[in-house]
Scaffold this active site. Structure first.
Site, short mmCIF file in Angstrom:
data_model
loop_
_atom_site.label_atom_id
_atom_site.label_comp_id
_atom_site.label_asym_id
_atom_site.label_seq_id
_atom_site.Cartn_x
_atom_site.Cartn_y
_atom_site.Cartn_z
N TYR A 197 130.74 143.75 21.53
CA TYR A 197 130.53 142.52 20.75
C TYR A 197 131.28 142.62 19.42
O TYR A 197 132.02 141.70 19.03
CB TYR A 197 129.03 142.35 20.51
N ALA A 199 133.78 144.63 18.48
CA ALA A 199 135.23 144.69 18.63
C ALA A 199 135.81 143.29 18.87
O ALA A 199 136.83 142.91 18.27
CB ALA A 199 135.60 145.61 19.78
N SER A 200 135.16 142.51 19.72
CA SER A 200 135.67 141.18 20.04
C SER A 200 135.49 140.21 18.88
O SER A 200 136.34 139.33 18.65
CB SER A 200 134.98 140.63 21.29
N LYS A 201 134.41 140.35 18.13
CA LYS A 201 134.18 139.47 16.99
C LYS A 201 135.12 139.81 15.83
O LYS A 201 135.54 138.91 15.08
CB LYS A 201 132.72 139.55 16.54
#
Length: 341
Positions: A197, A199-201
């Site tokens: 979560y 890393a993607s945000k």
């Protein structure tokens, strides 16, 4: 004596150049006034504006839809669950809103283009794009696999990017175009137990900030929204790995007592959208946590590492994800379940 002489010399130099603390205060005040005037100049009215919200069938997305509808906006809601979309649309239409729904998985490569095409076919234009859809997998890094990272990146980075690219030609035609990317405090501060979560945000936050400067020339404002935990009932949709039941209890406590209400969050986001603010981080403790993390990254890193030492450990049988819906029956009648209802 030497320090006193230095202070006197400094004061004399300031006096000679005609600069004083009162001048500094006046300068800062003037800058703040100019910033306020610049913000006010970007104000837009939401009446009759076409607003596309991904993840708009429940949680924060539905709250945002209610707020936009109350301001007279026309809505396009996108989500995977057609039944949930139908319920959301029925509620909004009963309140007088003009609503179009489109059931789709936005992580499919061609879905963003299809969505934008259908929205523009229905309304003839697009003014505001809200990238809100999200997923969260909560658990130790050792219990995560590559698929968890792929799923998070597909939904939080690639889908928003493709939607923005598909929407750009139509947003350029709007006199008050807005892109609102719902990131998270997890996109500013690396939160333990949420590696995919976070890393993607972080990726979405970087994309949002980068596009802001490049799209300004096209009259498109980009707002990066970084909220803390919100009381939206989303803890039931979160997936848990590792010691699932323990992690669910901890997450539910945080979502019940340390969270911002969804209505308050939606109102703050609408205000930032109205003025095309570059960023919004709330509540205040989350804002200051992000500021301190950037100012003192080493200190923040050491503290988070200490927190990591006392967090729940990975389990051998925790690689399979269970949702909050799966875990709630076993927690609902417990002491924690009773105080977090």
């Amino acid at each position: 004596m030497e320090n006193q002489n230095l202070s006197q010399n400094g004061a004399e130099k300031c006096a000679k150049c005609g600069f004083s603390l009162s001048h500094l205060a006046f300068l800062l005040g003037a800058i703040l006034v100019l910033l306020r005037l610049f913000r006010a100049a970007k104000h837009t009215d939401f009446r009759a504006k076409i607003v596309l919200i991904t993840g708009g069938s429940r949680g924060l997305g539905l709250c945002l839809a209610r707020e936009f509808a109350a301001q007279g906006a026309r809505l396009a809601l996108v989500a995977r669950d057609e039944a949930e979309l139908s319920r959301a649309a029925s509620e909004l239409r009963a309140a007088g809103a003009d609503v179009f729904t489109f059931a789709a998985d936005i992580t499919e490569k061609d879905a963003p283009q299809r969505i934008i095409s259908e929205v523009v076919k229905r309304f003839g234009a697009l003014d505001i794009l809200v990238n809100n859809a999200g997923i969260m997998t909560f658990g130790p890094h050792e219990n995560m696999d590559e698929a968890d990272y792929e799923a998070a990146m597909n939904l939080h980075f690639w889908a928003p990017l493709r939607l923005i690219e598909a929407a750009k030609p139509f947003l350029k035609q709007s006199k008050s175009a807005r892109i609102v990317n719902i990131v998270s405090i997890g996109g500013l501060v690396a939160v333990p137990l949420m590696a995919p979560y976070t890393a993607s945000k972080f990726a979405l936050a970087g994309l949002s900030d980068a596009l802001r400067s490049e799209l300004a020339k096209d009259g498109i404002s980009v707002t990066t929204v970084c909220p803390g935990i919100m009381r939206t009932g989303s803890h039931l949709a979160v997936k848990f790995k590792g010691p699932q039941k323990l992690l669910y209890k901890l997450f539910k406590i945080g979502a019940s007592f340390g969270a911002v209400s969804d209505v308050s969050a939606a109102k703050q986001i609408l205000d930032a959208t109205r003025y095309g603010d570059p960023s919004l981080t709330f509540p205040a403790p989350m804002f200051w946590a992000s500021v301190l993390s950037r100012l003192f990254p080493n200190t923040a890193g050491f503290k988070l590492a200490l927190v990591g030492r006392v967090l729940p450990k990975p389990t051998d049988d925790g690689d399979k994800a269970l949702s909050g819906h799966d875990l709630e029956p076993g927690v609902a009648d417990s002491p924690i379940g009773k105080i977090t209802k």
